[in-house]
Design a protein around this motif. Structure first.
Motif, PDB file in Angstrom:
ATOM      1  N   ASP A   2      -5.836   0.533   2.452  1.00 38.47           N
ATOM      2  CA  ASP A   2      -4.797  -0.310   1.859  1.00 38.47           C
ATOM      3  C   ASP A   2      -4.770   0.004   0.373  1.00 38.47           C
ATOM      4  OD1 ASP A   2      -3.160  -2.276   0.812  1.00 38.47           O
ATOM      5  OD2 ASP A   2      -3.949  -3.856   2.099  1.00 38.47           O
ATOM      6  N   THR A   3      -3.672   0.627  -0.073  1.00 37.26           N
ATOM      7  CA  THR A   3      -3.609   1.068  -1.471  1.00 37.26           C
ATOM      8  C   THR A   3      -3.272  -0.064  -2.432  1.00 37.26           C
ATOM      9  OG1 THR A   3      -1.282   1.700  -1.241  1.00 37.26           O
ATOM     10  CG2 THR A   3      -2.936   3.385  -0.779  1.00 37.26           C
ATOM     11  N   GLY A   4      -3.022  -1.248  -1.893  1.00 41.27           N
ATOM     12  CA  GLY A   4      -2.774  -2.393  -2.756  1.00 41.27           C
ATOM     13  C   GLY A   4      -1.323  -2.623  -3.084  1.00 41.27           C
ATOM     14  N   ASP A   5      -0.442  -1.745  -2.611  1.00 42.76           N
ATOM     15  CA  ASP A   5       0.990  -1.925  -2.859  1.00 42.76           C
ATOM     16  C   ASP A   5       1.759  -2.072  -1.551  1.00 42.76           C
ATOM     17  OD1 ASP A   5       0.674   0.613  -1.929  1.00 42.76           O
ATOM     18  OD2 ASP A   5       1.675   1.621  -3.597  1.00 42.76           O
ATOM     19  N   GLY A   6       1.069  -2.581  -0.526  1.00 40.67           N
ATOM     20  CA  GLY A   6       1.715  -2.781   0.763  1.00 40.67           C
ATOM     21  C   GLY A   6       1.750  -1.552   1.637  1.00 40.67           C
ATOM     22  N   VAL A   7       1.090  -0.476   1.198  1.00 40.27           N
ATOM     23  CA  VAL A   7       1.078   0.772   1.957  1.00 40.27           C
ATOM     24  C   VAL A   7      -0.310   0.991   2.535  1.00 40.27           C
ATOM     25  CG1 VAL A   7       1.334   3.273   1.836  1.00 40.27           C
ATOM     26  CG2 VAL A   7       2.889   1.802   0.550  1.00 40.27           C
ATOM     27  N   GLU A   8      -0.378   1.170   3.859  1.00 43.39           N
ATOM     28  CA  GLU A   8      -1.630   1.494   4.530  1.00 43.39           C
ATOM     29  C   GLU A   8      -1.606   2.954   4.939  1.00 43.39           C
ATOM     30  OE1 GLU A   8      -2.781  -0.942   7.789  1.00 43.39           O
ATOM     31  OE2 GLU A   8      -3.840  -2.339   6.482  1.00 43.39           O
ATOM     32  N   ILE A   9      -2.642   3.665   4.568  1.00 41.18           N
ATOM     33  CA  ILE A   9      -2.673   5.112   4.747  1.00 41.18           C
ATOM     34  C   ILE A   9      -3.778   5.494   5.724  1.00 41.18           C
ATOM     35  CG2 ILE A   9      -3.131   7.293   3.541  1.00 41.18           C
ATOM     36  CD1 ILE A   9      -1.826   6.053   1.074  1.00 41.18           C
ATOM     37  N   ASN A  10      -3.442   6.348   6.690  1.00 32.52           N
ATOM     38  CA  ASN A  10      -4.446   6.897   7.592  1.00 32.52           C
ATOM     39  C   ASN A  10      -5.274   7.935   6.838  1.00 32.52           C
ATOM     40  OD1 ASN A  10      -3.618   5.397   9.809  1.00 32.52           O
ATOM     41  ND2 ASN A  10      -2.164   6.952  10.493  1.00 32.52           N
ATOM     42  N   ALA A  11      -6.573   7.879   7.025  1.00 34.33           N
ATOM     43  CA  ALA A  11      -7.455   8.808   6.326  1.00 34.33           C
ATOM     44  C   ALA A  11      -8.720   9.023   7.141  1.00 34.33           C
ATOM     45  CB  ALA A  11      -7.809   8.280   4.934  1.00 34.33           C
ATOM     46  N   TYR A  12      -9.457  10.070   6.784  1.00 31.64           N
ATOM     47  CA  TYR A  12     -10.819  10.187   7.283  1.00 31.64           C
ATOM     48  C   TYR A  12     -11.728  10.512   6.111  1.00 31.64           C
ATOM     49  CZ  TYR A  12     -10.338  15.367   7.518  1.00 31.64           C
ATOM     50  OH  TYR A  12     -10.143  16.693   7.233  1.00 31.64           O
TER      51      TYR A  12
END
Length: 730
Positions: free
Chosen positions: A485-495
């Motif tokens: 969760d980048t804190g601006d409402g965007v959730e990013i898939n990562a490993y």
């Protein structure tokens, strides 16, 4: 050293901060190409009933018939030591004629671009054992294509013309005569079509064998691009020992003229060609032609220049009557699968469309009526495999999550059943009769396993399990899949990959690697051991994140970057780095970023951002201005420079060099026909003008992949040595 560019042009070494020479890292070698390759299995040449298939012996001397169910050898179909009339020592590959009576044998293959090649081809009659060269006039042939009855082969020669070999009569006929290097190409695509529309052949035989249709490419007005060739030491070209040579080809950059394309038919009986009229005025591209189950139905997919509108036509090659069958239109670019992956059956066709906000499969009649919505839901169909006799459809999708690929069956009532595990990455191919199918499955900790199954979902046999690979890499650091969760409402898939001896009380340096290109995905639960696992074993934390614009999460997520490449991607990569810096086990002052191609581009954008969180960067073969890149790709996402001047300006790393203030290494091949070395040169020039400098490492005569002569080991050795110097030794 404040007012000039200090770039290291070298082919062997890079100086460390202590002055010692750092060579290829031998301990890294098992983790990079070619040492990290797994055993792969390709779809075999099935016979029509799917009960048997053909394969090539390891020594290249025999074509063997195998039993599909058991995998056991049934008989030798061709042996180079038992041919009549012509003798060859071995072959590299083969094609089976549609009727199963003949083989086309290829040897001495030479690659042209990424997908295209020429080879010496021979026609082999299975019954008579007669072997004859495909052509008496041309030593090498390109894109050979059997007629449905196996009695003719169309091919393109080095004169850019189509020729037909009539096997029964031993004759050779020229279909076209206007082919000319740098001006007219018949039957095979130009560079940009091959690269961006993933095609290597532009011919189609009618089902009744009486007509051959083809695309003509008039590239006379396309600007030519040249780059130098040197003697080099990897496969040296001695002719350039004292004076460089050059390679010249047609390459349309964004906004420049493309090839003018047209569709033609050739009548086998009267040997006449005909221009086929397409009743539309806004056609820029023709990415595909194919017959739709009938000799009077040539299907032609067309695109406007912005690639936002596909119109599919049905043309009768004999009467030249054309009918518009389907129009697909979007406010942003069309998904390439819409026009590249059309499936034409005997009485219907299937198109993949993102009209719902996600890519799904739709079945149409040849009258243009929607017959069936095959799939639906908030997931993307990523491959359509076909249907069986009971009306079941088979496809690959993200139905179990964006990081997965699952193979599923959708029955006549629309009920979906997954045929492979919900987690991991699966793909499949099917025998012609759909009686058998082979599943390739892997996940991040399991190398690919190939399993033959029946259509009743019974496992028949494991074809390959890559057990040696699994054993070899069993102790390497593992990927952990996370959502950031980048804190601006965007959730990013990562490993994230942590060192095997990870200590949560320590603070580690981080290397972020990414590709970030539209529709791409790096964060997948799929097998892959590469330099990232090695870096983790050397005390780095490695993070990979798929920001906005990447694939697998629907159109809204993907098209956020439209007309403004590098903007949201950069915000997301920087925010992931800031997230990493907040973790107690990360040293926020030692975060680096790297990438190749589009990933190299995004690397440059990220380190040039306002308040960039990165401490060092390595960009490999990066685009530095979309004005330098090819028309189809750049305009698909950016339109032309004239239509989107502001977007091109803000998206160009060379326009932001004033904000670069961290160590940067650029690596590039001088013979890169895709992302030209000029990108690196122009970026270096912009740095020089700004009073800045970078480190640079070039690979003479290497293309975009930088392969051969342990070049891949060199690339990653240089990269990790650079990060050791800039992130560890600080």
């Amino acid at each position: 050293m404040k007012r000039f560019i200090a770039c290291l042009f070298a082919s062997v070494t890079l100086l460390s901060s202590e002055g010692a020479e750092i060579y290829n890292d031998a301990s890294l070698a098992p983790f990079v190409y070619p040492s990290n390759k797994v055993v792969t299995v390709s779809a075999p040449a099935y016979l029509a009933d799917g009960l048997s298939y053909l394969g090539l012996s390891e020594d290249g001397k025999r074509v063997i018939k195998f039993d599909t169910r058991t995998g056991k050898e049934l008989e030798t179909v061709m042996d180079v030591t038992h041919t009549r009339e012509t003798t060859i020592s071995s072959i590299e590959d083969f094609l089976l004629s549609p009727d199963g009576s003949k083989l086309l044998l290829g040897r001495e293959r030479k690659m042209i671009y990424r997908r295209s090649s020429v080879a010496k081809y021979y026609v082999y009659d299975i019954r008579t054992r007669q072997l004859m060269p495909l052509s008496d006039k041309f030593e090498f042939q390109r894109a050979p294509l059997f007629s449905p009855d196996g009695r003719m082969v169309a091919f393109v020669a080095d004169d850019n013309n189509i020729h037909i070999r009539k096997i029964d009569f031993g004759t050779e006929v020229a279909v076209t005569t206007d082919g000319c290097q740098g001006k007219i190409i018949n039957g095979v695509p130009d560079w940009v079509y091959e690269e961006e529309f993933t095609t290597s052949c532009s011919m189609a035989w009618a089902p009744d064998n009486m007509t051959l249709c083809y695309i003509k490419y008039d590239e006379a007005d396309v600007p030519a691009y040249s780059f130098p060739l040197y003697e080099g030491t990897c496969d040296p070209m001695r002719q350039y020992a004292l004076y460089p040579g050059d390679f010249t080809y047609k390459y349309p950059v964004a906004g420049e003229p493309n090839s003018k394309v047209s569709v033609h038919s050739y009548d086998i009986d009267n040997r006449k060609t005909k221009n086929l009229d397409i009743p539309a005025g806004n056609i820029e591209y023709i990415p595909r032609i194919a017959y739709g189950g009938s000799a009077d139905r040539l299907m032609v997919a067309t695109l406007n220049r912005a690639q936002t509108r596909m119109e599919l036509f049905s043309i009768n090659p004999r009467s030249n009557v054309a009918k518009s069958i389907l129009v697909e239109e979007e406010s942003a670019w069309l998904e390439p699968c819409t026009y590249e992956d059309l499936t034409f059956n005997a009485d219907n066709f299937v198109v993949l469309s993102s009209r719902s906000g996600f890519v799904h499969a739709y079945q149409y009649t040849y009258a243009g009526a929607l017959a069936k919505t095959i799939s639906h839901g908030e997931y993307d169909v990523t491959a359509y495999y076909g249907a069986d006799s009971k009306g079941n459809h088979y496809l690959q999708s993200t139905a179990t999550g964006a990081v997965n690929r699952v193979v599923s069956r959708i029955d006549a009532k629309g009920t979906m059943k997954h045929l492979t595990p919900e987690r991991g990455y699966a793909s499949a191919w099917f025998a012609p009769s759909m009686g058998y199918y082979t599943v390739k499955y892997s996940n991040s900790s399991t190398a690919p396993v190939y399993t033959l199954r029946t259509i009743a979902d019974k496992d028949v046999r494991v074809i390959e399990d890559n057990s040696e690979v699994n054993s070899k890499y069993s102790s390497v650091p593992k990927k952990e899949f996370i959502r950031i969760d980048t804190g601006d409402g965007v959730e990013i898939n990562a490993y994230i990959i942590k060192p095997s001896d990870f200590d949560p009380t320590r603070r580690y340096p981080v290397i972020m690697h990414q590709y970030s290109g539209p529709g791409s995905q790096q964060v997948l639960d799929v097998w892959g051991v590469d330099w990232m696992q090695y870096a983790a074993s050397q005390g780095y934390i490695v993070i990979c994140a798929d920001g906005r614009g990447t694939g697998g999460r629907g159109r809204k997520w993907e098209t956020a970057v439209y007309r403004n490449l590098g903007h949201y991607e950069t915000i997301d990569q920087c925010n992931v780095a800031r997230w990493a810096a907040r973790q107690p086990y990360v040293d926020g002052n030692r975060i680096g970023i790297c990438g190749w191609s589009y990933g190299g581009y995004e690397t440059l954008m990220s380190v040039s951002a306002q308040n960039s969180p990165f401490a060092a960067a390595v960009a490999i073969a990066p685009v530095t201005d979309w004005r330098y890149y090819d028309s189809i790709y750049a305009e698909r996402y950016m339109l032309t420079p004239r239509e989107n001047e502001e977007g091109y300006e803000s998206s160009a790393p060379i326009k932001h060099v004033d904000r670069l203030d961290v160590p940067l290494l650029i690596m590039h091949g001088t013979a890169d026909d895709n992302v030209h070395f000029m990108n690196a040169v122009q970026y270096a020039s912009a740095l020089q003008a700004a009073g800045k400098w970078c480190d640079m490492f070039i690979y003479p005569n290497m293309n975009h992949s930088i392969n051969g002569c342990d070049a891949r080991l060199s690339v990653y050795s240089r990269m990790l040595a650079y990060f050791n110097r800039t992130l560890k030794n600080v």
